[in-house]
Design a protein around this motif. Sequence first.
Motif, PDB file in Angstrom:
ATOM      1  N   ALA A 196       0.831  -1.197   0.000  1.00 66.09           N
ATOM      2  CA  ALA A 196       0.000   0.000   0.000  1.00 66.09           C
ATOM      3  C   ALA A 196       0.866   1.247   0.000  1.00 66.09           C
ATOM      4  CB  ALA A 196      -0.914  -0.001   1.228  1.00 66.09           C
ATOM      5  N   VAL A 197       0.332   2.306  -0.586  1.00 68.71           N
ATOM      6  CA  VAL A 197       0.995   3.615  -0.594  1.00 68.71           C
ATOM      7  C   VAL A 197       0.034   4.642  -0.010  1.00 68.71           C
ATOM      8  CG1 VAL A 197       2.022   5.440  -1.997  1.00 68.71           C
ATOM      9  CG2 VAL A 197       2.370   3.038  -2.627  1.00 68.71           C
ATOM     10  N   GLY A 234      10.222   9.265  -3.903  1.00 66.45           N
ATOM     11  CA  GLY A 234      10.103   9.447  -5.347  1.00 66.45           C
ATOM     12  C   GLY A 234       9.893   8.112  -6.040  1.00 66.45           C
ATOM     13  N   PRO A 235       9.487   8.127  -7.326  1.00 62.84           N
ATOM     14  CA  PRO A 235       9.129   6.884  -8.037  1.00 62.84           C
ATOM     15  C   PRO A 235      10.213   5.813  -8.016  1.00 62.84           C
ATOM     16  CG  PRO A 235       8.467   8.811  -9.299  1.00 62.84           C
ATOM     17  CD  PRO A 235       9.280   9.327  -8.147  1.00 62.84           C
ATOM     18  N   ASP A 236      11.460   6.198  -8.304  1.00 61.67           N
ATOM     19  CA  ASP A 236      12.531   5.197  -8.354  1.00 61.67           C
ATOM     20  C   ASP A 236      12.800   4.595  -6.982  1.00 61.67           C
ATOM     21  OD1 ASP A 236      12.769   5.659 -11.034  1.00 61.67           O
ATOM     22  OD2 ASP A 236      14.448   7.061 -10.832  1.00 61.67           O
ATOM     23  N   ARG A 237      12.900   5.449  -5.989  1.00 60.61           N
ATOM     24  CA  ARG A 237      13.203   4.943  -4.649  1.00 60.61           C
ATOM     25  C   ARG A 237      12.000   4.198  -4.064  1.00 60.61           C
ATOM     26  NH1 ARG A 237      13.806   6.531   0.972  1.00 60.61           N
ATOM     27  NH2 ARG A 237      15.626   5.409   1.766  1.00 60.61           N
ATOM     28  N   GLY A 242       9.535  -0.522  -1.741  1.00 58.50           N
ATOM     29  CA  GLY A 242       8.473  -1.521  -1.793  1.00 58.50           C
ATOM     30  C   GLY A 242       9.014  -2.932  -1.823  1.00 58.50           C
ATOM     31  N   ARG A 243      10.065  -3.152  -2.610  1.00 65.38           N
ATOM     32  CA  ARG A 243      10.661  -4.494  -2.670  1.00 65.38           C
ATOM     33  C   ARG A 243      11.253  -4.894  -1.320  1.00 65.38           C
ATOM     34  NH1 ARG A 243      12.289  -2.523  -7.816  1.00 65.38           N
ATOM     35  NH2 ARG A 243      14.297  -1.837  -6.982  1.00 65.38           N
TER      36      ARG A 243
END
Length: 261
Positions: A196-197, A234-237, A242-243
């Motif tokens: 979840a975010v 940010g999107p990349d981090r 998440g992983r």
Amino acid sequence: MEPLAAVPGAQAIARAARLLRLVTAAGAEGASLQELARGADLSRSTAHRLLSALRAEGLVDRDGESTRWMPGPELFLMGSVAAARYDVTALARDVVRSLAVKTEESAFLSVRRADETVCLLREEGSFPIRSFVLSEGVRFPLGVASAGLAILAFLPDHDVDGYLERHPDLESAWGRAHGMRPLRARLAETKERGYAVNPGLIVEGSWGLGAAVFDRSGRPEWALSLTGVEFRFGPDRMAELGRTLLAHAHQLSARIATARR
């Protein structure tokens, strides 16, 4: 089974239980009578009468200087006994610590209790700017904070439907993002993504990620989560976070599944 409403004294017990939850959720600083009465939807006189009865039994205490209400010593003793059956913090503590170390963000373990999540463990990350939305004892409705969103997303569909029917006030209490349609959309995204975010929906600028932790039967009864300031997500981090979060959640689920019954 006899309906709860028909059991003599059930209403008073339910009100007292609600007050106990509010007192423990307030943390070390305690809560004022006004805050507790408002949170329990009681008059000040009724709340004071119930709190005084709980105090006489040692379940709550009242600070002599601030007059704020706090958990009492009997709660500690009861909790120590109950922990032998329900507590997974001993299994989870090093997992939560590892999550905080590897991500540098604050990491948490929360447990599902009925229609809420309760934070059990907090481990600070090394990054100096932190979010303080969550700490031990803090409760949120399912579907609000990232931990509760992760748990709700992986419950059976009929349980999700039942929860949303019981809580039509989520939007009015927590904002438009918690209305039926946007919440269902986030639940679907969470199932697809695996975690979840929460993009600052509780406190602006404070982001969170949450991943469900499952019991032996495969039900989501706990969650690991991370919180931090927006620019750290940010999107990349976020994909990397998440992983890492999912790997730790899978580790804890496997540990719970193989723990001695």
